[in-house]
Scaffold this active site. Structure first.
Site, PDB file in Angstrom:
ATOM      1  N   GLU A   1       0.756  -1.226   0.019  1.00 13.22           N
ATOM      2  CA  GLU A   1       0.377  -0.077   0.251  1.00 13.22           C
ATOM      3  C   GLU A   1       0.625   1.145  -0.011  1.00 13.22           C
ATOM      4  OE1 GLU A   1      -2.650   0.499   3.171  1.00 13.22           O
ATOM      5  OE2 GLU A   1      -2.420  -1.794   3.350  1.00 13.22           O
TER       6      GLU A   1
ATOM      7  N   CYS B   1       3.201   8.300   1.715  1.00 13.05           N
ATOM      8  CA  CYS B   1       3.285   7.752   2.555  1.00 13.05           C
ATOM      9  C   CYS B   1       3.623   6.308   1.764  1.00 13.05           C
ATOM     10  CB  CYS B   1       2.674   7.527   3.214  1.00 13.05           C
ATOM     11  SG  CYS B   1       2.674   6.039   4.716  1.00 13.05           S
TER      12      CYS B   1
ATOM     13  N   CYS C   1       5.415  -7.464   8.550  1.00 11.93           N
ATOM     14  CA  CYS C   1       6.081  -6.502   8.771  1.00 11.93           C
ATOM     15  C   CYS C   1       6.507  -7.714  10.042  1.00 11.93           C
ATOM     16  CB  CYS C   1       6.287  -4.825   9.437  1.00 11.93           C
ATOM     17  SG  CYS C   1       7.072  -4.362  10.920  1.00 11.93           S
TER      18      CYS C   1
ATOM     19  N   CYS D   1       3.747  -5.128  16.593  1.00 11.09           N
ATOM     20  CA  CYS D   1       3.657  -4.073  17.287  1.00 11.09           C
ATOM     21  C   CYS D   1       1.160  -4.693  17.712  1.00 11.09           C
ATOM     22  CB  CYS D   1       3.374  -2.605  16.898  1.00 11.09           C
ATOM     23  SG  CYS D   1       5.155  -2.431  16.696  1.00 11.09           S
TER      24      CYS D   1
ATOM     25  N   CYS E   1      -0.653  -2.414  15.664  1.00 19.11           N
ATOM     26  CA  CYS E   1      -0.810  -2.545  13.581  1.00 19.11           C
ATOM     27  C   CYS E   1      -1.285  -3.619  13.336  1.00 19.11           C
ATOM     28  CB  CYS E   1       1.046  -2.544  13.414  1.00 19.11           C
ATOM     29  SG  CYS E   1       1.205  -1.840  11.917  1.00 19.11           S
TER      30      CYS E   1
ATOM     31  N   GLU F   1       8.924  -2.223   8.415  1.00 15.13           N
ATOM     32  CA  GLU F   1      10.095  -2.002   9.364  1.00 15.13           C
ATOM     33  C   GLU F   1      11.372  -0.930   8.248  1.00 15.13           C
ATOM     34  OE1 GLU F   1       9.992   0.300  12.648  1.00 15.13           O
ATOM     35  OE2 GLU F   1      12.687  -0.213  11.760  1.00 15.13           O
TER      36      GLU F   1
ATOM     37  N   LEU G   1       7.674   6.194  19.748  1.00 13.54           N
ATOM     38  CA  LEU G   1       8.085   5.554  20.685  1.00 13.54           C
ATOM     39  C   LEU G   1       6.381   5.226  21.324  1.00 13.54           C
ATOM     40  CD1 LEU G   1       9.701   6.178  23.101  1.00 13.54           C
ATOM     41  CD2 LEU G   1       9.409   8.505  23.403  1.00 13.54           C
TER      42      LEU G   1
ATOM     43  N   CYS H   1      -2.832   2.219   8.832  1.00 13.90           N
ATOM     44  CA  CYS H   1      -2.063   1.471   8.690  1.00 13.90           C
ATOM     45  C   CYS H   1      -1.947  -0.123   7.389  1.00 13.90           C
ATOM     46  CB  CYS H   1      -0.654   1.579   8.409  1.00 13.90           C
ATOM     47  SG  CYS H   1       1.092   1.305   8.719  1.00 13.90           S
TER      48      CYS H   1
END
Ligand code: SAH
Ligand code: SF4
Length: 342
Positions: free
Chosen positions: A90, A103, A110, A114, A117, A158, A213, A331
């Protein structure tokens, strides 16, 4: 076969020499490639013989648009591409006052895992090559007819887990002979692989580093980001300090607002303490809900209070505006839906 779009001009020159061609051909070919040609046939200032030789020796990648969603609210366009091997990635094109920002994804999936995500939920399939990352931009420009002015590496993947290809991409996209987007107009977002941040600092690039973060304490951060078990907040902040000291570039800290998880008053206080005396900026991002995750977005009052608590302690923080609210899939969700459909 070699993917021709992953080559720098110097490497292309080398190839030309090996093929017994004049080195200046490299510049002509590079220009065509970065205009987004779809076949060597289109390179009309090269001889037929050379075009045939190129087609024999190199692969020319041309991603296909699988889906294009256009926001009726602000014209944001979300693309789903199919790459040469059938994998989907994407990208998003957004309009700002100062230009067009895109973007882009850096990996298919990935592996950072996380919890909030959508991109990481099926793990990592493969890295994207430098040329494939560049393709996302070239073909968004071609499809939209608009010139891209800013790039954020914030799509799926990442970037620092695909270090070499991403670095090469950064050189290709900022090359004066190509689309020539200045490094100051590029941001790279990372979940916080501290040793790679330090390595990146050594490249002395002018890009902006964004650090995801999302929590100021190890307990909370580890519970939503497994990378925190490998690189604690203290270790990450040490790498950020090194990045600033080496490059002189301010860091942008991404902080996701999740109801009752990251938006508590003591966390604002702790975050302010953590960032005190560090040249940087905080972006508060309202969480996008992802089907498989129990996390919910913070209430607007909580976001406001959090922002005020930071500002009161001298930390500048902005709440990120949501572009394309009507097509807003967090995302990685477009690709994920495509995977589920198949
Ligand atoms: N892997 C890199 C870059 C891609 S993710 C990174 O993690 O930084 C881009 C940004 O989107 C990161 O800040 C990430 O934490 C954030 N993000 C991912 N899922 C999200 C969600 N559901 N809601 C809000 N932000 C999310
Ligand atoms: Fe990977 Fe970034 Fe998603 Fe984490 S937030 S899983 S690092 S893409």
């Amino acid at each position: 076969m070699i993917e021709i779009k992953s080559l720098t001009i110097q490497e292309l020159k080398q190839e030309m020499t090996e093929m017994g061609e004049k080195p200046f051909r490299a510049g002509q070919i590079f220009k065509w490639l970065h205009e987004g040609v779809e076949s060597f046939e289109e390179m009309s200032n090269l001889s037929k013989a050379l075009r045939a030789k190129l087609a024999e020796r190199f692969v020319l990648t041309v991603p296909q648009v699988v889906r294009r969603q256009v926001s009726q609210v602000d014209g944001t366009v979300k693309y789903l591409w199919r790459m040469r091997d059938g994998d989907c990635v994407e990208s998003v094109l957004m309009h700002y006052e100062h230009g067009v920002s895109v973007c882009v994804s850096t990996q298919v999936g990935c592996r950072m895992g996380c919890k909030f995500c959508a991109s990481g939920q099926n793990g990592l399939k493969r890295h994207l090559s430098a040329g494939e990352i560049l393709d996302e931009i070239l073909f968004m420009q071609k499809d939209s007819g608009e010139k891209v002015s800013n790039i954020v590496l914030m799509g799926t993947g990442e970037p620092l887990d695909n270090y070499d290809n991403v670095l090469k991409f950064l050189h290709l996209v900022s090359c004066p002979e190509g689309i020539n987007i200045g490094q100051r107009h590029i941001s790279l977002s990372t979940s916080g692989i501290a040793d790679k941040i330090e390595r990146l600092a050594g490249e002395k690039l002018q890009i902006t580093l964004s650090v995801s973060l999302h929590a100021p304490d190890d307990e909370t951060r580890s519970s939503i980001m497994p990378v925190n078990d490998a690189y604690s907040i203290e270790r990450l902040m040490q790498a950020c300090r090194y990045y600033f000291d080496t490059t002189g570039r301010r860091i942008s800290y991404e902080y996701m607002m999740a109801d009752g998880k990251t938006d508590r008053p003591w966390q604002a206080e702790k975050l302010a303490k953590l960032l005190r005396g560090r040249p940087g900026h905080v972006n508060l991002i309202p969480l996008n809900e992802v089907e498989e995750s129990p996390l919910r977005p913070s209430r607007p009052e909580a976001v406001r209070r959090f922002q005020q608590a930071l500002e009161k302690r001298g930390i500048t923080a902005t709440v990120r505006r949501r572009l394309g609210p009507d097509i807003d899939a967090a995302c990685g969700q477009l690709r994920r839906r495509e995977l589920q459909r198949q």
